[in-house]
Structure formats: C-alpha cells, structure tokens
Write an enzyme that holds these catalytic residues in place. Structure first.
Site, mmCIF file in Angstrom:
data_model
loop_
_atom_site.group_PDB
_atom_site.id
_atom_site.type_symbol
_atom_site.label_atom_id
_atom_site.label_comp_id
_atom_site.label_asym_id
_atom_site.label_seq_id
_atom_site.Cartn_x
_atom_site.Cartn_y
_atom_site.Cartn_z
ATOM 1 N N ASP A 175 11.079 70.673 79.369
ATOM 2 C CA ASP A 175 10.973 69.509 80.243
ATOM 3 C C ASP A 175 11.555 68.256 79.591
ATOM 4 O O ASP A 175 11.593 68.135 78.371
ATOM 5 C CB ASP A 175 9.498 69.229 80.576
ATOM 6 C CG ASP A 175 8.647 69.034 79.325
ATOM 7 O OD1 ASP A 175 8.770 69.857 78.397
ATOM 8 O OD2 ASP A 175 7.878 68.050 79.270
ATOM 9 N N GLU A 176 11.987 67.357 80.433
ATOM 10 C CA GLU A 176 12.379 65.998 80.033
ATOM 11 C C GLU A 176 13.294 65.979 78.809
ATOM 12 O O GLU A 176 13.141 65.139 77.920
ATOM 13 C CB GLU A 176 11.118 65.155 79.729
ATOM 14 C CG GLU A 176 10.208 65.030 80.917
ATOM 15 C CD GLU A 176 8.856 64.408 80.577
ATOM 16 O OE1 GLU A 176 8.368 63.633 81.401
ATOM 17 O OE2 GLU A 176 8.286 64.696 79.512
#
Ligand code: TNX
Length: 514
Positions: free
Chosen positions: A320-321
C-alpha cells in the site's frame, strides 16, 4: 375488560422481550426460545466422549470461563455415561459446515453439537454469552445461576472474519495480543492479521538480520521504546490463536512503509547512511531499493522465515501507499515478491493497491484487501482483477477512525465512524459487479498511530468490533441495527466485569448493572 387491558401490554412486552434481548452477538441463524431453565451449579459437569482430546480441550476452556482455580471449577469428564444436569460436547457428523454448530439448552442438560472443533468452540462461545456477566469477574465467578432453555442453530456467512492489529506504530506485547485474540474469538472472528512492520518499527525477529529488531524495533510513534517478537513469541501467538480457531496472517509491508528496516540496513533504501528513525504518523515517503539484488536476498529470507512459522495459508506483503516507488518498479517488485511467496508454499495477500498488477502477474489465489471502496477507480480495478477480495472499507470497518469529532483518540481521514456505521453496510453490495465467489469476507483493521495503551485499544475496538463481527457472520436479511443495538446493550456489562475499557456510545442504552 379491565383485566384484558392490563394483560395485553404485558403480553406484547414479553414477546418483544423473549427473542431480541438474548444478548447473542453475532446473531445466530436461528434462535428458538423454549420454556424451562437449566440450573447451573457447582455440581454441573462438562462431559465429552472418551478419546476426543479436542472436545476435552474446549471443555477445559469453557470451565476456565466459568470457574476459579482448582476445586471450584466445574469438572470435565470424558465418559459415555452422562449425569443429569451436565453440559455435553458431542460430535455430530450431520451438522454440515466447518464452523456450524447446534446449542441446545434444556432443563436437564445443555448440549453443544458440531462436526468440527471450531463448531464446538463457537457453540461454547454462544453458551458463554448466556452466562451472567458477573462470571467475568474472578472474585464473583463461582455461583449458581439459571440459563433459559433455548435452541440455537448457527453457521457463518463468510469464511474470513478478521481483525487486524498494527503492532508497528505502537508495539503491543504477547500478553496484549492474546487478549485481543480472546476478544476476537468471543465474537467468532477467525483471522488475526498482524501488521508487523512499518516506518516506525520492525517487530519480528528474522534470523541473519539481527539489526531489523535491535535497531529497527527500538522505535515507535511518539518516541517510545518500541519492541519486537522473537520467533518463539510469534510461535506462541500462533499457537494461542490456533487453539481459539484463529488463523494468524503476518504482514510485512513492502515496498513502502520500510523506514525502520532501512534504518537497520541502509542499502534497503539505496543509501549508505541510515535514514533518520521515524516516530511521526505520515505515510508514503519510504521506499525499498528495488534495483539492488541484495533487497531480494533480504525479502527472500523474510518471506521464508514467515512461511516457516506461519501454519496459515497467507502471507500479507502490504503493497500500500508506495508513493515513493514508480509504478513500473512497483509492479515488477510485487510480481517478483509474489513469486517468492508462492515458492514458499503460501498465497500472497496485499492491500487493494496490488490489483494494479497485470492479471498474468498476480499469483493464483492472491487476495486484495480493499480499503478504499469509496473510490470508484479502486472498485473497478478490483472487479477487473483476478484476485479474491477481503473487505475492509475504511468508511465502516476502520477501527482507528474517531467515533465523532470529540473522540479523544483516533484518526479522521476516512470520516468518523459510529457503531451504527460500523454495523450498517452490506459486504455483498459494497463493490458492484464483484462475483460472490471472489468475496472471502471482511476484516476490521486497527491502525495504532494514536493507540498507545491497551485501554486505548479496547476503547476503539468496543463496541465496533462486535458490529463488524456480525456483518461477517450473520446473513444480511437477518441483520437490523435496532435489533443489534438491543443485544449490544448488555455487552457493556460483560466488558465492565472483565475490566475492559469501552466507548459508551450514546446510540446504545447500555445496561451496565447486572
Ligand atoms: C492508511 S489502510 C494506511 C495505513 C495507516 C491508516 C490509518 C492502508 C493500507 N494504509 O498506513 O495507518 O491509513 O488509518
């Protein structure tokens, strides 16, 4: 006439009372209240079939929930002769489903029946919710009480009902994690996802890479001492969870969220000097050095270690991210890591960002954990990918969101989340067009940027975890907020007796004194 007028409201009140106020959460498939009561007393025996070691172990847990030490506990007997007024755990092959069970409370006997250990364990958890809350308090435990006759038939809606605990932003020790497992198992959750690594701390021992824990483990949000699990600690968590039918899914978050690992081994971020240890709460700034082969040696060791110590089928690789990694490098890296996971006999899991991977690169059986269901592009990407799906919509299922603007801890980026909002959503319609056979279930994440103590933890988890547990267990057509709210009211008494801090949501008429 006068008599009728007096009796009628009473009758209405009593029918309204019988069904919904049995404090069962999650609501079982069927609950049939019957007449009579079972009198629980010091003489009550818990009986299992001779040779059924698993049932005997579950009976031992049931007895532990009921009594103090030694003599004062109800006794467990492995025998075919069942005395009157016993609690009996029975294998019943006619009860179909890995987690299905029947609980039958009648005047002379309580029967728990299932074909599996998990089913017997859930029958025991349901029975536990029919005990008076005062059994939670050690000093008051041993007493006599009545349990109203009832027949419960039950089986879950989804195979995956999880909770995630972020032990990276703030570290929580083995004892705290065990308490979280106990709480999750009470509400029939069956997965504990541990977010083990992030910018602020690395929490798991990896042989050959000692600085990950000695250096990378020594920080946390706000500058506290951090901490980490030895592999023995991790094994202990896995074992404790398995005894409660909870599967552990470990998460090693790559290629972003890696500052703590890079502080330990600077080459991991293409640097010669370590970056500054990070104790803030920003995200998206750190990145693995995806062009250095040593990074793959490292992740290979990490994945192999976690695979060896994790009996469950999944390893979560985050993903993620990763804002500091360009898209092509991200896809190439996650594809290669997915292959390493598969080579170690496990299935890869990641946050919904991994749905970016071309179909051919997603390992088979991969799971995308959807956290941004509010974004149309995310929903579309997930529907189009081949991944199976686990739902953790941040607008409903994020246990770290504030309840309202005045909540002392928690974040607000996905909005505030009342217990009603945690309850009122339908996993089957959240992502339009997602085939039912790709939907595994739901998971409630607790990110811990603002969660420093165990009291903070339970304050955010209770009462929303039971709401989410019911969304995962109970068929949608059986769920209504008003009925759930009525059942939830008495759980405050269980938590109070057990010494657990909870948020007294003004949406619920808490019944605390019992
Ligand atoms: C987003 S959800 C994150 C986490 C934060 C969380 C806080 C997700 C996959 N990433 O790094 O802790 O928000 O709510």
């Amino acid at each position: 006439m006068l008599r009728l007028l007096l009796v009628l409201p009473l009758m209405l009140a009593s029918t309204a009372f019988a069904q919904p106020t049995l404090p069962l959460i999650p609501l079982p498939t069927s609950v049939e209240v019957r007449s009579g009561t079972f009198a629980f007393s010091p003489a009550t025996r818990i009986v299992v079939a001779p040779g059924d070691a698993e049932a005997e172990r579950i009976a031992g847990m049931l007895t532990g929930w009921l009594g103090g030490e030694g003599e004062k506990r109800p006794r467990v007997s492995a025998t075919t002769i069942v005395p009157d007024s016993s609690i009996v755990l029975t294998r019943d092959a006619s009860i179909v489903g890995d987690e299905a069970y029947v609980l039958d409370v009648s005047q002379g006997r309580i029967e728990l029946r299932a074909s599996t250990g998990a089913g017997l364990f859930y029958a025991a958890q349901t029975l536990r919710q029919l005990f008076p809350p005062s059994v939670e308090r050690a000093a008051l435990r041993y007493r006599t009480f009545d349990i109203g006759a009832v027949r419960v038939e039950d089986a879950p809606r989804f195979v995956w009902r999880g909770m995630m605990l972020d032990v990276a932003r703030h570290f929580f020790g083995v004892g705290d994690v065990k308490q979280v497992i106990d709480l999750a198992a009470r509400y029939k959750l069956n997965v504990l996802h541990l977010h083990l690594t992030d910018d602020q701390g690395w929490r798991i021992e990896i042989p050959g890479w000692p600085l990950l824990t000695s250096v990378g483990g020594a920080t946390q949000v706000g500058g506290g001492p951090g901490g980490f699990y030895t592999l023995d600690d991790y094994d202990e968590i896995v074992r404790y969870a398995a005894e409660r039918y909870v599967t552990v899914v470990p998460e090693i978050d790559v290629p972003g969220h890696v500052n703590a690992a890079a502080v330990a081994y600077p080459f991991l971020s293409c640097a010669d000097e370590p970056p500054t240890p990070y104790t803030g709460i920003q995200v998206g700034f750190s990145a693995l050095c995806t062009e250095d082969e040593r990074t793959y040696d490292w992740i290979g060791d990490v994945v192999r270690t976690m695979a060896q110590h994790t009996p469950g089928p999944y390893l979560h690789l985050g993903g993620d991210e990763a804002h500091a990694t360009d898209e092509a490098a991200y896809v190439a890296f996650m594809t290669r890591v997915g292959q390493i996971v598969a080579d170690n006999g496990k299935r890869m899991m990641g946050w919904d960002d991994i749905a970016k991977l071309p179909h051919a690169d997603l390992p088979s059986g991969a799971v995308a954990q959807v956290w941004r269901a509010q974004i149309a592009a995310t929903r579309e990407r997930v529907v189009q990918s081949t991944a199976n799906v686990l739902l953790s919509p941040s607008t409903n299922a994020y246990l770290d969101m504030k309840y309202d603007d005045d909540t002392s801890i928690g974040l607000k980026w996905a909005g505030t989340t009342t217990v009603e909002q945690a309850y009122e959503w339908n996993p089957e319609t959240l992502i339009e067009g997602l085939p039912a056979d790709r939907l595994l279930g739901i998971e409630a994440p607790l990110w811990t940027e603002t969660v420093a103590t165990f009291d903070d933890l339970t304050f955010l988890v209770l009462p929303r975890l039971p709401a989410l547990a019911e969304a995962g267990w109970t068929a949608q057509h059986q769920r209504t907020w008003s009925n759930f709210r009525a059942r939830l009211a008495s759980h405050g008494a269980f938590w109070t007796s057990a010494g657990l801090t909870f948020y007294r949501s003004p949406l619920v008429d808490w019944q605390i004194a019992r």
